[in-house]
Design an enzyme around this catalytic site. Structure first.
Site, mmCIF file in Angstrom:
data_model
loop_
_atom_site.group_PDB
_atom_site.id
_atom_site.type_symbol
_atom_site.label_atom_id
_atom_site.label_comp_id
_atom_site.label_asym_id
_atom_site.label_seq_id
_atom_site.Cartn_x
_atom_site.Cartn_y
_atom_site.Cartn_z
ATOM 1 N N PHE A 10 0.874 -1.169 0.000
ATOM 2 C CA PHE A 10 0.000 0.000 0.000
ATOM 3 C C PHE A 10 0.916 1.226 0.000
ATOM 4 O O PHE A 10 1.991 1.195 0.589
ATOM 5 C CB PHE A 10 -0.972 0.007 1.191
ATOM 6 C CG PHE A 10 -1.906 1.175 1.080
ATOM 7 C CD1 PHE A 10 -2.889 1.185 0.107
ATOM 8 C CD2 PHE A 10 -1.753 2.303 1.868
ATOM 9 C CE1 PHE A 10 -3.708 2.298 -0.071
ATOM 10 C CE2 PHE A 10 -2.574 3.411 1.705
ATOM 11 C CZ PHE A 10 -3.552 3.412 0.735
ATOM 12 N N THR A 11 0.474 2.295 -0.662
ATOM 13 C CA THR A 11 1.356 3.463 -0.893
ATOM 14 C C THR A 11 2.065 3.938 0.379
ATOM 15 O O THR A 11 3.287 4.082 0.392
ATOM 16 C CB THR A 11 0.538 4.634 -1.477
ATOM 17 O OG1 THR A 11 -0.629 4.831 -0.677
ATOM 18 C CG2 THR A 11 0.126 4.368 -2.915
ATOM 19 N N LYS A 17 -11.179 3.209 7.945
ATOM 20 C CA LYS A 17 -11.883 2.173 7.194
ATOM 21 C C LYS A 17 -12.484 1.169 8.184
ATOM 22 O O LYS A 17 -13.693 1.062 8.288
ATOM 23 C CB LYS A 17 -10.917 1.460 6.241
ATOM 24 C CG LYS A 17 -10.401 2.357 5.117
ATOM 25 C CD LYS A 17 -9.360 1.635 4.275
ATOM 26 C CE LYS A 17 -8.687 2.537 3.275
ATOM 27 N NZ LYS A 17 -9.422 2.715 2.025
ATOM 28 N N ARG A 76 -5.046 4.966 -9.451
ATOM 29 C CA ARG A 76 -4.229 3.957 -8.784
ATOM 30 C C ARG A 76 -3.403 3.253 -9.850
ATOM 31 O O ARG A 76 -3.651 2.124 -10.206
ATOM 32 C CB ARG A 76 -5.109 2.947 -8.011
ATOM 33 C CG ARG A 76 -5.971 3.532 -6.922
ATOM 34 C CD ARG A 76 -5.293 3.724 -5.571
ATOM 35 N NE ARG A 76 -4.377 4.820 -5.466
ATOM 36 C CZ ARG A 76 -3.912 5.288 -4.306
ATOM 37 N NH1 ARG A 76 -4.308 4.762 -3.161
ATOM 38 N NH2 ARG A 76 -3.053 6.272 -4.269
ATOM 39 N N PHE A 126 1.177 11.750 -5.971
ATOM 40 C CA PHE A 126 -0.226 11.779 -6.407
ATOM 41 C C PHE A 126 -1.086 12.672 -5.528
ATOM 42 O O PHE A 126 -2.139 13.137 -5.945
ATOM 43 C CB PHE A 126 -0.812 10.363 -6.459
ATOM 44 C CG PHE A 126 -0.761 9.632 -5.135
ATOM 45 C CD1 PHE A 126 0.354 8.906 -4.779
ATOM 46 C CD2 PHE A 126 -1.820 9.681 -4.254
ATOM 47 C CE1 PHE A 126 0.417 8.244 -3.560
ATOM 48 C CE2 PHE A 126 -1.782 9.022 -3.031
ATOM 49 C CZ PHE A 126 -0.654 8.307 -2.682
HETATM 50 N N1 F0G Z 1 -3.571 0.310 4.707
HETATM 51 C C1 F0G Z 1 -4.533 0.224 3.784
HETATM 52 C C2 F0G Z 1 -4.881 -1.099 3.208
HETATM 53 C C3 F0G Z 1 -5.204 1.383 3.373
HETATM 54 O O1 F0G Z 1 -6.142 1.287 2.439
HETATM 55 C C4 F0G Z 1 -4.852 2.630 3.935
HETATM 56 C C5 F0G Z 1 -5.493 3.857 3.501
HETATM 57 C C6 F0G Z 1 -3.843 2.658 4.907
HETATM 58 C C7 F0G Z 1 -3.226 1.474 5.265
HETATM 59 C C8 F0G Z 1 -3.426 3.950 5.536
HETATM 60 O O2 F0G Z 1 -4.402 4.357 6.422
HETATM 61 O O3 F0G Z 1 -5.238 6.535 5.481
HETATM 62 O O4 F0G Z 1 -5.646 5.889 7.867
HETATM 63 O O5 F0G Z 1 -3.391 6.525 7.108
HETATM 64 N N2 F0G Z 1 -6.176 3.958 2.448
HETATM 65 C C9 F0G Z 1 -6.863 5.157 2.010
HETATM 66 C C10 F0G Z 1 -7.508 4.907 0.670
HETATM 67 C C11 F0G Z 1 -6.023 6.372 2.004
HETATM 68 O O6 F0G Z 1 -8.057 5.852 0.119
HETATM 69 O O7 F0G Z 1 -7.523 3.774 0.173
HETATM 70 P P1 F0G Z 1 -4.687 5.921 6.718
#
Ligand code: F0G
Length: 482
Positions: free
Chosen positions: A132-133, A266, A389, A455
């Protein structure tokens, strides 16, 4: 919700909730949207939310909260240290995951920062099913590397594989041997694997992968941010799991790991994050990072109101009537797009519908960010905000060359319990229009390119006047006002 059968009507996803509070939306005329797109530097993160009709950027922190979660906020115990709210949250997490130790963090990436700071040193590798980014950015910031070993089939856009997030077990073991176990900081498995289309892992794969890690003494970490979607898919798709409760499945998964972290933006239907740790010594080795980066140990940068809400949200994440809503809406949208012949990732995962931009706008070279261009086209034509993405979300190689993403996706997220089926139909309709005019869409280029996570804040411009032409074609079909 998963269980309703219809008498005469074709099956549709049916909401097991009703709307009690609403937020008014507005639909800007197309030419104004075109102007806003230029002002936002052809980056949908830079748009103002008031200028958007369907905000499908993300499900992060924008899921609808229940009346129960909102009312729980009223009893939040304001205290810098020792808040009763924190202990209620910690106990709920212990009950669900069976892990004794908890560290609070203000969101998911803050948990990733703590884990990377603790375990990653220059030259170390973190093995994942997929990155994940933000997780990757923290690891590389500290001189570490990421190896992604999702099964090859997981990266095929069209598939009927039920668990596209599964890690390749043979390559996992070989990678550990090649790298040597001492050089592996940890293995991170991501439930509901975000960047490949919100695709789940099977329990069988999680169990087998973590057993391999144990054999070599390697620390296992679960990113549980999208666990609720993954639980739904395990229950309905995995053999032998349909009679198990979501709580039982959660516990079976948790028992495989040394550490679990999550974004409560989430998982928990609120805003926050945390790390759960099985072993006391391991917890103690990280705890000093919480007051340094987050806040005191009993709030970790979170508002007590949010902690009360997420404690309710954790319970709601165990309720199939609640957690089936997202995947079922995604499935409805994906099936409709697929029937139109629009390239979309199948099967539908959690989190959102994912358009395959490499096919959708295959005429745009990867160096001109096809997914980035498509996401802008959807805002101009429909006021739908999605998220790029693909290559734009990658960082350049050390020599400055582009790192081409293995998938070029546009994510249309379905924040949970937020949109109606008629709004979903509108999105399907506009995506179809854009697909029928796809040849008109051109590429993008950077005019301001940040080095890290470009991004979010990068500014781009179109390579030609394709946005103007596309907007005029849209107006010709729908008029000035929409
Ligand atoms: N891990 C996963 C699988 C995520 O989807 C995200 C965030 C994070 C870690 C980081 O969490 O944003 O609370 O710091 N995903 C968001 C998205 C940004 O739009 O998919 P965070």
């Amino acid at each position: 919700m998963a269980q309703i059968t219809f008498y005469k009507h074709d099956p549709i996803p049916l909401e097991m909730h009703k709307v009690k509070t609403v937020q008014q939306l507005r639909l800007l005329p197309t030419r104004e949207r075109l102007k806003k797109m230029y002002e936002a530097g052809f980056n949908t993160f830079q748009l103002h939310n008031g200028d958007i009709f369907m905000d499908m950027l993300t499900d992060s922190g924008v899921n609808a909260m229940s009346d129960v979660a909102q009312s729980a906020m009223l009893r939040a115990d304001d205290a810098y240290a020792g808040s009763e709210t924190y202990y209620r949250m910690e106990n709920k997490l212990r009950e669900l995951f069976g892990m004794q130790y908890c560290l609070p963090a203000h969101q998911g990436r803050a948990a990733e920062n703590i884990l990377a700071t603790r375990f990653v040193t220059p030259g170390k590798v973190v093995i994942m099913n997929y990155h994940f980014t933000t997780a990757k950015a923290h690891i590389t910031r500290l001189g570490g590397r990421v190896e992604e070993l999702v099964k090859y089939e997981g990266l095929e856009p069209k598939s009927d594989l039920p668990f596209k997030g599964d890690i390749d077990l043979e390559r996992l073991e070989k990678c550990i041997q090649d790298e040597t176990p001492e050089n592996v900081a940890f293995v991170r498995l991501e439930s509901g694997t975000n960047l490949i289309g919100g695709q789940p892992m099977s329990y069988a794969n999680i169990k087998a992968a973590t057993e391999i890690c144990k054999k070599y003494g390697i620390i296992t970490v679960l990113d549980a941010s999208l666990l609720q979607d993954n639980l739904y898919f395990i229950k309905i798709r995995e053999e032998g799991m349909k009679d198990k409760s979501t709580r039982e499945i959660t516990r079976m998964i948790a028992d495989c790991f040394d550490i679990i972290y999550f974004s409560a933006r989430k998982f928990g239907f609120a805003r926050g994050g945390g790390i759960l740790i099985r072993d006391k010594a391991m917890h103690d080795s990280m705890e000093d990072l919480v007051p340094m980066f987050e806040g005191f140990m009993t709030y970790g940068g979170m508002s007590v109101k949010e902690m009360e809400a997420m404690t309710v949200g954790f319970d709601e994440s165990m309720d199939m009537d609640v957690i089936s809503q997202g995947p079922q809406f995604v499935d409805y949208c994906v099936r409709a797009l697929d029937e139109y012949g629009i390239p979309v990732i199948t099967p539908g995962g959690g989190l959102g519908a994912h358009l395959d931009a490499s096919q959708f706008v295959g005429h745009i070279p990867q160096t001109q960010y096809p997914a980035g261009a498509l996401v802008c086209a959807l805002y101009i034509c429909g006021s739908i905000r999605g998220m790029e993405r693909g290559t734009l979300s990658e960082e350049r190689n050390a020599d400055g060359s582009e790192r081409m993403a293995s998938m070029e996706l546009v994510r249309l997220a379905f924040p949970r319990r937020v949109f109606t089926l008629s709004q979903t139909e509108y999105v399907i309709d506009r995506v179809k229009w854009v697909y029928d005019h796809r040849e008109m869409i051109g590429g993008l280029k950077f005019i301001h390119e940040p080095k890290t996570l470009r991004f979010f804040t990068g500014i781009l411009e179109p390579v030609s006047d394709w946005p103007e032409k596309l907007a005029e074609a849209y107006i010709a079909d729908f008029g000035e006002e929409q």
